[in-house]
Design a protein around this motif. Sequence first.
Motif, PDB file in Angstrom:
ATOM      1  N   LEU A  13      17.342 -49.315   2.860  1.00 28.58           N
ATOM      2  CA  LEU A  13      17.908 -48.151   2.154  1.00 28.58           C
ATOM      3  C   LEU A  13      19.424 -48.092   2.339  1.00 28.58           C
ATOM      4  O   LEU A  13      20.162 -47.769   1.397  1.00 28.58           O
ATOM      5  CB  LEU A  13      17.237 -46.864   2.630  1.00 28.58           C
ATOM      6  CG  LEU A  13      15.741 -46.772   2.244  1.00 28.58           C
ATOM      7  CD1 LEU A  13      15.057 -45.622   2.969  1.00 28.58           C
ATOM      8  CD2 LEU A  13      15.564 -46.607   0.733  1.00 28.58           C
ATOM      9  N   ASP A  14      19.907 -48.416   3.551  1.00 27.86           N
ATOM     10  CA  ASP A  14      21.359 -48.391   3.801  1.00 27.86           C
ATOM     11  C   ASP A  14      22.081 -49.433   2.945  1.00 27.86           C
ATOM     12  O   ASP A  14      23.189 -49.195   2.472  1.00 27.86           O
ATOM     13  CB  ASP A  14      21.667 -48.667   5.283  1.00 27.86           C
ATOM     14  CG  ASP A  14      21.457 -47.426   6.137  1.00 27.86           C
ATOM     15  OD1 ASP A  14      21.261 -46.335   5.567  1.00 27.86           O
ATOM     16  OD2 ASP A  14      21.470 -47.558   7.378  1.00 27.86           O
ATOM     17  N   THR A  15      21.473 -50.591   2.763  1.00 28.16           N
ATOM     18  CA  THR A  15      22.112 -51.650   1.972  1.00 28.16           C
ATOM     19  C   THR A  15      21.958 -51.387   0.478  1.00 28.16           C
ATOM     20  O   THR A  15      22.937 -51.335  -0.266  1.00 28.16           O
ATOM     21  CB  THR A  15      21.496 -53.033   2.315  1.00 28.16           C
ATOM     22  OG1 THR A  15      21.586 -53.241   3.723  1.00 28.16           O
ATOM     23  CG2 THR A  15      22.211 -54.143   1.573  1.00 28.16           C
ATOM     24  N   ASN A  16      20.729 -51.205   0.036  1.00 29.51           N
ATOM     25  CA  ASN A  16      20.462 -51.171  -1.411  1.00 29.51           C
ATOM     26  C   ASN A  16      20.847 -49.843  -2.061  1.00 29.51           C
ATOM     27  O   ASN A  16      21.155 -49.823  -3.258  1.00 29.51           O
ATOM     28  CB  ASN A  16      18.975 -51.447  -1.674  1.00 29.51           C
ATOM     29  CG  ASN A  16      18.553 -52.836  -1.220  1.00 29.51           C
ATOM     30  OD1 ASN A  16      19.364 -53.585  -0.677  1.00 29.51           O
ATOM     31  ND2 ASN A  16      17.297 -53.183  -1.424  1.00 29.51           N
ATOM     32  N   VAL A  17      20.803 -48.761  -1.300  1.00 31.41           N
ATOM     33  CA  VAL A  17      21.149 -47.452  -1.882  1.00 31.41           C
ATOM     34  C   VAL A  17      22.534 -47.002  -1.398  1.00 31.41           C
ATOM     35  O   VAL A  17      23.455 -46.834  -2.199  1.00 31.41           O
ATOM     36  CB  VAL A  17      20.092 -46.377  -1.531  1.00 31.41           C
ATOM     37  CG1 VAL A  17      20.451 -45.047  -2.196  1.00 31.41           C
ATOM     38  CG2 VAL A  17      18.703 -46.832  -1.967  1.00 31.41           C
ATOM     39  N   MET A  18      22.694 -46.846  -0.083  1.00 31.50           N
ATOM     40  CA  MET A  18      23.991 -46.359   0.418  1.00 31.50           C
ATOM     41  C   MET A  18      25.102 -47.378   0.153  1.00 31.50           C
ATOM     42  O   MET A  18      26.256 -47.000  -0.015  1.00 31.50           O
ATOM     43  CB  MET A  18      23.898 -46.022   1.919  1.00 31.50           C
ATOM     44  CG  MET A  18      23.028 -44.811   2.230  1.00 31.50           C
ATOM     45  SD  MET A  18      23.364 -43.371   1.164  1.00 31.50           S
ATOM     46  CE  MET A  18      25.060 -42.983   1.603  1.00 31.50           C
TER      47      MET A  18
ATOM     48  N   PHE B  77      13.865 -47.821  -6.919  1.00 31.04           N
ATOM     49  CA  PHE B  77      13.665 -46.607  -7.726  1.00 31.04           C
ATOM     50  C   PHE B  77      14.900 -45.713  -7.588  1.00 31.04           C
ATOM     51  O   PHE B  77      15.383 -45.130  -8.559  1.00 31.04           O
ATOM     52  CB  PHE B  77      12.431 -45.826  -7.256  1.00 31.04           C
ATOM     53  CG  PHE B  77      11.155 -46.144  -7.999  1.00 31.04           C
ATOM     54  CD1 PHE B  77      10.453 -47.311  -7.741  1.00 31.04           C
ATOM     55  CD2 PHE B  77      10.641 -45.268  -8.939  1.00 31.04           C
ATOM     56  CE1 PHE B  77       9.265 -47.604  -8.407  1.00 31.04           C
ATOM     57  CE2 PHE B  77       9.459 -45.548  -9.624  1.00 31.04           C
ATOM     58  CZ  PHE B  77       8.764 -46.727  -9.352  1.00 31.04           C
ATOM     59  N   ALA B  78      15.409 -45.609  -6.346  1.00 33.53           N
ATOM     60  CA  ALA B  78      16.580 -44.758  -6.092  1.00 33.53           C
ATOM     61  C   ALA B  78      17.780 -45.232  -6.897  1.00 33.53           C
ATOM     62  O   ALA B  78      18.551 -44.422  -7.423  1.00 33.53           O
ATOM     63  CB  ALA B  78      16.908 -44.745  -4.596  1.00 33.53           C
ATOM     64  N   VAL B  79      17.930 -46.547  -7.011  1.00 36.16           N
ATOM     65  CA  VAL B  79      19.082 -47.088  -7.756  1.00 36.16           C
ATOM     66  C   VAL B  79      19.030 -46.626  -9.218  1.00 36.16           C
ATOM     67  O   VAL B  79      20.056 -46.267  -9.805  1.00 36.16           O
ATOM     68  CB  VAL B  79      19.113 -48.638  -7.669  1.00 36.16           C
ATOM     69  CG1 VAL B  79      20.160 -49.217  -8.617  1.00 36.16           C
ATOM     70  CG2 VAL B  79      19.387 -49.083  -6.241  1.00 36.16           C
ATOM     71  N   ILE B  80      17.828 -46.597  -9.794  1.00 34.37           N
ATOM     72  CA  ILE B  80      17.727 -46.188 -11.205  1.00 34.37           C
ATOM     73  C   ILE B  80      18.064 -44.699 -11.359  1.00 34.37           C
ATOM     74  O   ILE B  80      18.871 -44.319 -12.215  1.00 34.37           O
ATOM     75  CB  ILE B  80      16.319 -46.506 -11.768  1.00 34.37           C
ATOM     76  CG1 ILE B  80      16.133 -48.031 -11.826  1.00 34.37           C
ATOM     77  CG2 ILE B  80      16.151 -45.901 -13.171  1.00 34.37           C
ATOM     78  CD1 ILE B  80      14.787 -48.494 -12.341  1.00 34.37           C
ATOM     79  N   GLY B  81      17.490 -43.857 -10.499  1.00 36.32           N
ATOM     80  CA  GLY B  81      17.762 -42.415 -10.602  1.00 36.32           C
ATOM     81  C   GLY B  81      19.234 -42.110 -10.392  1.00 36.32           C
ATOM     82  O   GLY B  81      19.849 -41.339 -11.144  1.00 36.32           O
TER      83      GLY B  81
ATOM     84  N   ASN C 156      27.387 -53.649  -8.799  1.00 37.75           N
ATOM     85  CA  ASN C 156      26.733 -53.366  -7.524  1.00 37.75           C
ATOM     86  C   ASN C 156      25.463 -54.206  -7.446  1.00 37.75           C
ATOM     87  O   ASN C 156      24.396 -53.802  -7.907  1.00 37.75           O
ATOM     88  CB  ASN C 156      26.392 -51.874  -7.427  1.00 37.75           C
ATOM     89  CG  ASN C 156      27.591 -51.026  -7.081  1.00 37.75           C
ATOM     90  OD1 ASN C 156      28.315 -51.305  -6.122  1.00 37.75           O
ATOM     91  ND2 ASN C 156      27.824 -49.977  -7.861  1.00 37.75           N
ATOM     92  N   ASN C 157      25.634 -55.387  -6.850  1.00 35.66           N
ATOM     93  CA  ASN C 157      24.545 -56.373  -6.854  1.00 35.66           C
ATOM     94  C   ASN C 157      23.983 -56.647  -5.461  1.00 35.66           C
ATOM     95  O   ASN C 157      22.808 -56.989  -5.332  1.00 35.66           O
ATOM     96  CB  ASN C 157      25.100 -57.666  -7.485  1.00 35.66           C
ATOM     97  CG  ASN C 157      24.287 -58.874  -7.144  1.00 35.66           C
ATOM     98  OD1 ASN C 157      23.194 -59.082  -7.695  1.00 35.66           O
ATOM     99  ND2 ASN C 157      24.770 -59.694  -6.211  1.00 35.66           N
ATOM    100  N   ALA C 158      24.802 -56.478  -4.401  1.00 32.57           N
ATOM    101  CA  ALA C 158      24.336 -56.838  -3.046  1.00 32.57           C
ATOM    102  C   ALA C 158      23.043 -56.093  -2.730  1.00 32.57           C
ATOM    103  O   ALA C 158      22.924 -54.892  -2.974  1.00 32.57           O
ATOM    104  CB  ALA C 158      25.408 -56.495  -2.014  1.00 32.57           C
TER     105      ALA C 158
END
Length: 239
Positions: free
Chosen positions: A111-116, A160-164, A89-91
Amino acid sequence: MQSLEGKKALITGGSRGIGRATAIALAKEGVELGLIARSEESFQSVEKELTALDATFVTAVADVANEQEVQLAVKKIEDKFGAIDILINNAGVGVRGSFLELPTDEWKKVLDTNVMGIVHVTQAALPAMIEKNKGDIVNISSMSGLKGTEGSSAYSASKFAVIGMSESLMQEVRPHNIRVSVLTPSLVETDFTRGRDNHDWNPDKYTQAEDVAEYIVNNLKLEQRTFIKTAAQWATNPF
Ligand SMILES: NC(=O)c1ccc[n+]([C@@H]2O[C@H](COP(=O)([O-])OP(=O)(O)OC[C@H]3O[C@@H](n4cnc5c(N)ncnc54)[C@H](OP(=O)(O)O)[C@@H]3O)[C@@H](O)[C@H]2O)c1
């Protein structure tokens, strides 16, 4: 060390930058590739290189922020390869601007791109990986996922969200023999950083995408399944 020969990898943002370099590095290991990006044109250069390497690959156009597009893209890739062994998951997109002045539309886009985006792709690919009882998920966060800096609140929040999210997912899929890792690069020389006003092309300051790709490949080859340790190691910036 395990061989990656014959494994199937899905890389989001596989057309440029870190994703492209990782696709080429994995192709050299004999990995078959499914690549996702938003535009057909952006695949042209990586397609040429993969063809020269005689790699097996398929491309799929989708915006990772769009759940329906992601489902169709993952189906296209699974129809060709079956279950994915390695999901990267790199995009991701960046945006700069002060907390108060950054429009909420920009907050939502990041947030929609990097998290969702990670949620959509992982929800689509994970069931078949669980069925296979094996696999690797590598999520690309950033040094901004460890420390917030001025003008980077939206991007930092997303990373930060990606790590959690990765740490939680890691614990959930561990019983299914799926390893989750999260990587936190600092500055990498790609279109992402080239587009910035203050970009000053200093090779001492910027990691190359190929170095990140090599790091990812080397970690994928490790046999150890000590998931938490691996993620912690990757969560401390290696660059
Ligand atoms: N470069 C750095 O300094 C750095 C540092 C730390 C972390 N990172 C992270 O590393 C990841 C890759 O960055 P990069 O520097 O390689 O970026 P890049 O050179 O801009 O490449 C981004 C890739 O993602 C694709 N993409 C962007 N938005 C997408 C979307 N909504 N749906 C599907 N594909 C999308 C792009 O293709 P299309 O435009 O055709 O969609 C492209 O293939 C990002 O998550 C970034 O946050 C980068």
